[in-house]
Design a protein around this motif. Structure first.
Motif, PDB file in Angstrom:
ATOM      1  N   CYS A 159     -48.893  20.046  23.080  1.00 54.44           N
ATOM      2  CA  CYS A 159     -47.896  20.512  22.108  1.00 54.44           C
ATOM      3  C   CYS A 159     -48.216  20.086  20.681  1.00 54.44           C
ATOM      4  O   CYS A 159     -48.513  18.926  20.422  1.00 54.44           O
ATOM      5  CB  CYS A 159     -46.526  19.975  22.515  1.00 54.44           C
ATOM      6  SG  CYS A 159     -45.222  20.365  21.337  1.00 54.44           S
ATOM      7  N   GLY A 173     -42.285  24.308  17.344  1.00 55.55           N
ATOM      8  CA  GLY A 173     -40.893  24.748  17.519  1.00 55.55           C
ATOM      9  C   GLY A 173     -40.744  26.211  17.900  1.00 55.55           C
ATOM     10  O   GLY A 173     -39.627  26.697  18.055  1.00 55.55           O
ATOM     11  N   ALA A 174     -41.849  26.936  18.090  1.00 48.24           N
ATOM     12  CA  ALA A 174     -41.738  28.369  18.414  1.00 48.24           C
ATOM     13  C   ALA A 174     -41.006  28.586  19.732  1.00 48.24           C
ATOM     14  O   ALA A 174     -40.244  29.540  19.893  1.00 48.24           O
ATOM     15  CB  ALA A 174     -43.127  29.006  18.475  1.00 48.24           C
ATOM     16  N   CYS A 175     -41.226  27.674  20.685  1.00 51.07           N
ATOM     17  CA  CYS A 175     -40.565  27.839  21.986  1.00 51.07           C
ATOM     18  C   CYS A 175     -39.058  27.690  21.847  1.00 51.07           C
ATOM     19  O   CYS A 175     -38.288  28.286  22.605  1.00 51.07           O
ATOM     20  CB  CYS A 175     -41.120  26.844  23.007  1.00 51.07           C
ATOM     21  SG  CYS A 175     -40.987  25.103  22.549  1.00 51.07           S
ATOM     22  N   CYS A 191     -46.028  30.073  22.872  1.00 49.40           N
ATOM     23  CA  CYS A 191     -46.650  28.763  22.630  1.00 49.40           C
ATOM     24  C   CYS A 191     -48.093  28.930  22.149  1.00 49.40           C
ATOM     25  O   CYS A 191     -48.932  29.494  22.847  1.00 49.40           O
ATOM     26  CB  CYS A 191     -46.609  27.911  23.900  1.00 49.40           C
ATOM     27  SG  CYS A 191     -47.402  26.304  23.667  1.00 49.40           S
ATOM     28  N   LEU A 193     -44.813  26.544  29.869  1.00 49.33           N
ATOM     29  CA  LEU A 193     -43.527  25.833  29.805  1.00 49.33           C
ATOM     30  C   LEU A 193     -42.582  26.208  30.941  1.00 49.33           C
ATOM     31  O   LEU A 193     -42.027  25.332  31.604  1.00 49.33           O
ATOM     32  CB  LEU A 193     -42.870  26.105  28.446  1.00 49.33           C
ATOM     33  CG  LEU A 193     -43.572  25.420  27.264  1.00 49.33           C
ATOM     34  CD1 LEU A 193     -43.243  26.137  25.958  1.00 49.33           C
ATOM     35  CD2 LEU A 193     -43.179  23.956  27.174  1.00 49.33           C
TER      36      LEU A 193
HETATM   37  S1  SF4 Z   1     -44.293  26.399  21.344  1.00 47.01           S
HETATM   38 FE1  SF4 Z   1     -45.781  25.056  22.353  1.00 47.01          FE
HETATM   39  S2  SF4 Z   1     -46.696  23.895  20.694  1.00 47.01           S
HETATM   40 FE2  SF4 Z   1     -44.854  24.816  19.851  1.00 47.01          FE
HETATM   41  S3  SF4 Z   1     -43.268  23.231  20.130  1.00 47.01           S
HETATM   42 FE3  SF4 Z   1     -43.168  24.553  21.914  1.00 47.01          FE
HETATM   43  S4  SF4 Z   1     -44.503  23.551  23.424  1.00 47.01           S
HETATM   44 FE4  SF4 Z   1     -44.993  22.680  21.435  1.00 47.01          FE
END
Ligand code: SF4
Lengths: 261, 497
Positions: free
Chosen positions: B332, B336-338, B391, B397
């Motif tokens: 990660c 914050g995209a998720c 992600c 995830l």
């Molecule tokens: S989308 Fe992936 S990299 Fe971005 S915060 Fe969520 S888990 Fe982390």
């Protein structure tokens, strides 16, 4: 007809299809099971419904209860072992069978059943390669809802998050239906919030997501929400009815089988 | 300035305004109850609508950026592969990093957990006689509970990221790892600033508020004894720390005082500077839908006359690295995209998860900090999989969320009612005879089918939804009547009756 291209005609055998009708379709939406059966029968297949079937084990496994899912998974394999294909009008159940379904030992029987289980849209699109539904006419404005298990689990269509070429199997099929008109909501593949036990465990969020989904389709001008996922439809319909919405809900099997509304 | 419409000239009574929903209740020794906090968030429609639409808009901007880059999916594969490689050789790269940083004149410290991290930082501040600390946003220091630990030791801390400063002034945790105050409406911020900074009551003009914060924070920055930043990436071959911000506040924190402390998790490593391009291209596009952050600052060695210290923090990371199903969560990059794409997060707010990490990544890593406390989090998901698809480092995830559910069940962390309901459902669905009896009528089915069985005493399904109606007969009964003897039929494919 597309079926001319298939091997079982060349060998003179009729393809034996086991119809899997998941528990909630069996109990609440038998018309979806009937439409699926009638539609498959139009293609000269030997469609059978193993009488002792119940469920695929997904409700328990999705709650983390693998041990509790094992006996149901075993029963599923026993029921469907002897068919060329297993077809089911529910994306999330097929996603469970194909991608999860590991509460039991992965014997050759188990892996064989898992790999020959198809969701109806995939079966029509990828296996039968159906080119026309001359009996079907649906002169209505419809919004297509791809359940998440079908969309991201079974790859029914290109999800909006990915930079890949667009494709949509359910759209390909529905486009062959006479008179149908499509509308596009602003968030075409946002989850509708059913999520199995999520619908009761996170009741508030689940209902809000369902309301938002119906509202988005309403704003887009849809008269019907069409989906290959009965559980999503059941949830959205429950939300719509409580809110006094006029939205109507229909399974893709019914549309393709020539339902007149 | 009021956002809600009301008749002109009528002063809207303050009491009638919707209050900002608070986060999950402190569970003590129990479990964080996400569903309960989410329900309160949903009961605040103005906040809910703003939050959902704001974050969805960012998701849309992210999609536009993605479509502008033909090799987007290739970049994601590359980023994922670089992280996989680095994490599988973490020991080697950490040692390489330490050696390079030391050669640059930087002091390197190792902290095995949050308490050790906080003690190291406090020790550095004491060594330098520092009483005031300015810092840029860092989820790691939140994770370690550093602010509270230092404040108790008499250190005065000023957050320099606007969102994080708002949350500090409101004595509330950040609700989003990139936009800490995204759950607050303008007028909530106005209230906080009026109360804590003495801004004009009721003035929620964004420029006025931002400027006021700037004017009150700048003097604190100029006078601070020490500065702290996090690190988005650290580079093994050069010993450099790379920090990406939009406000330039990390540069102020790093470059103003004579002491610069970097707190960074050991998973933030990249082998080479040349790897960085892949991640910089992905980070801000994924996070905010902008091509790049305003500032991408590389800190490599102390300024003349100043000191630079890097604290490398484990705090459970090496244990996570040893978890076969969950170790890839260490890839990660905290974009914050998720969270932005998660339909549950957007409708429940980050504070409802009860820990620094919310949304899909929170569901996956929070239980590694406390299995019992966060045991219900993996169930705060529909497993829709949108998170996995956005992600930038391709963490699976939703599959990890699913895997956690089984871990929770095995560890007897499911609530008794749920476990009992699932055992009953499992027994029912394994027996055709019991199952048939149970769903013979729709009313019976409503009580028996697994999706309804659970909590049906509270009628959780029917609270906001109508129940599906019975159809007269089940498919099973229909088949028996209409296709009797079908299995033996010689001529398949006949038209249905
Ligand atoms: S989308 Fe992936 S990299 Fe971005 S915060 Fe969520 S888990 Fe982390």
């Amino acid at each position: 007809m597309a079926r001319d291209m298939n091997w079982w005609d060349l060998t003179g055998n009729t393809m034996r299809v086991g119809l899997f009708v998941p528990c909630y379709i069996d109990a609440f939406f038998p018309r979806v099971g009937i439409a699926t059966l009638e539609l498959l029968e139009r293609f000269d297949l030997d469609v059978d419904y193993p009488f002792d079937q119940t469920c695929c084990g997904q409700p328990m496994a999705n709650s983390g209860c693998q041990a509790e899912a094992a006996a149901t998974e075993r029963l599923f394999v026993a029921n469907f072992r002897d068919y060329d294909y297993v077809v089911c009008p529910s994306g999330s159940c097929v996603h469970h069978v194909r991608s999860k379904f590991d509460a039991i030992e992965q014997t050759p029987d188990v892996t064989a059943v898992r790999s020959k289980t198809f969701e109806l849209v995939e079966f029509l699109h990828d296996i039968l390669k159906v080119e026309a539904f001359p009996w079907a006419s649906f002169p209505h404005k419809v919004g297509l809802h791809n359940g998440c298990g079908s969309l991201r689990g079974l790859h029914h269509a290109r999800p909006s998050e990915l930079n890949e070429p667009f494709f949509s199997k359910p759209l390909d099929l529905l486009q062959k239906v006479d008179g149908i008109e499509f509308v596009t909501p602003t968030r075409p593949d946002e989850c509708c919030g059913f999520g199995g036990t999520f619908s009761v465990f996170e009741e508030a969020v689940s209902v809000k997501m369902g309301q938002d989904k119906v509202a988005d389709h309403t704003k887009a001008g849809a008269d019907y929400i069409v989906s290959a996922d009965t559980s999503c439809l059941m949830h959205q319909q429950g939300c719509a009815e409580r809110d006094g919405s006029k939205m109507k809900f229909i399974h893709i099997a019914e549309v393709l089988n020539g339902a007149r509304q | 300035m009021n956002e809600t419409p009301h008749s002109p000239g009528e002063a809207r009574p303050r009491a009638a305004r919707e209050a900002q929903p608070k986060g999950a209740a402190d569970p003590g020794k129990g479990r964080v109850d996400h569903a309960e906090a989410a329900k309160r968030f949903i009961a605040a429609p103005e906040h809910l609508k703003f939050h959902d639409e704001r974050l969805w808009d960012i998701r849309m901007k992210r999609d536009r950026q993605m479509h502008a880059i033909p090799e987007w999916e290739e970049l994601r594969r590359l980023a994922s592969a670089i992280k996989d490689h680095t994490l599988s050789h973490l020991d080697t790269y950490l040692e390489q990093f330490e050696a390079a940083a030391k050669a640059n004149g930087v002091h390197v410290h190792w902290a095995k957990d949050g308490a050790e991290h906080n003690a190291i930082v406090l020790g550095l501040l004491r060594d330098h006689g520092a009483k005031t600390l300015i810092k840029s946003k860092s989820m790691l220091t939140e994770e370690c509970g550093m602010r509270q630990a230092l404040v108790e030791a008499g250190i005065e801390i000023t957050e320099t990221d606007l969102g994080e400063r708002i949350q500090q002034l409101d004595a509330e945790a950040p609700s989003h790892i990139v936009m800490p105050a995204v759950h607050k409406l303008r007028r909530d911020v106005s209230d906080v600033f009026a109360r804590t900074l003495g801004t004009e009551q009721g003035n929620d003009d964004i420029h006025y508020l931002a400027e006021s914060q700037r004017m009150t924070t700048r003097p604190l920055i100029l006078e601070a004894d020490a500065g702290m930043t996090g690190g988005n990436f650290i580079i093994a071959e050069t010993g450099a720390v790379v920090v990406c911000t939009n406000e330039g506040n990390a540069d102020l924190s790093a470059n103003t005082p004579k002491l610069h402390i970097v707190s960074v998790g050991i998973e933030k490593l990249l082998p080479r500077t040349s790897d960085l391009g892949v991640f910089i291209r992905l980070l801000s596009r994924s996070a905010l839908g902008s091509p790049i952050t305003q500032y991408t600052s590389h800190f490599r060695s102390p300024r003349a006359g100043a000191e630079m210290h890097i604290v490398l923090v484990d705090n459970g990371r090496s244990t996570r690295l040893g978890m076969p199903e969950f170790w890839t969560s260490l890839k990660c990059i905290r974009c914050g995209a998720c969270m932005n794409t998660c339909p549950v997060y957007r409708r429940s707010g980050g504070l409802s998860y009860g820990f620094t990490y919310a949304g899909p990544i929170g569901l996956v890593i929070d239980p590694t900090f406390d299995k019992h406390k966060f045991s219900s989090l993996p169930f705060a998901s529909t497993l829709n999989g949108s998170c996995t698809n956005v992600c930038p480092v391709k963490i699976n995830l939703h599959e990890q969320i699913y895997a956690w559910r089984a871990v929770m069940a095995e560890n007897h962390e499911l609530p008794f009612a749920k476990k009992t309901a699932m055992a009953a459902a499992g027994a029912l669905l394994a027996s055709p005879r019991l199952f048939r009896a149970a769903i013979a009528t729709a009313d019976q089915a409503l009580l028996s089918l697994p999706r309804f069985a659970q909590y049906n005493a509270l009628n959780a399904w029917g609270k906001g939804r109508e129940n599906p109606r019975g159809a007269g007969q089940t498919f099973h009964a229909w088949w028996a009547k209409n296709r009797a003897g079908k299995a033996k039929a010689a001529a398949p494919g006949k038209q249905p009756s």
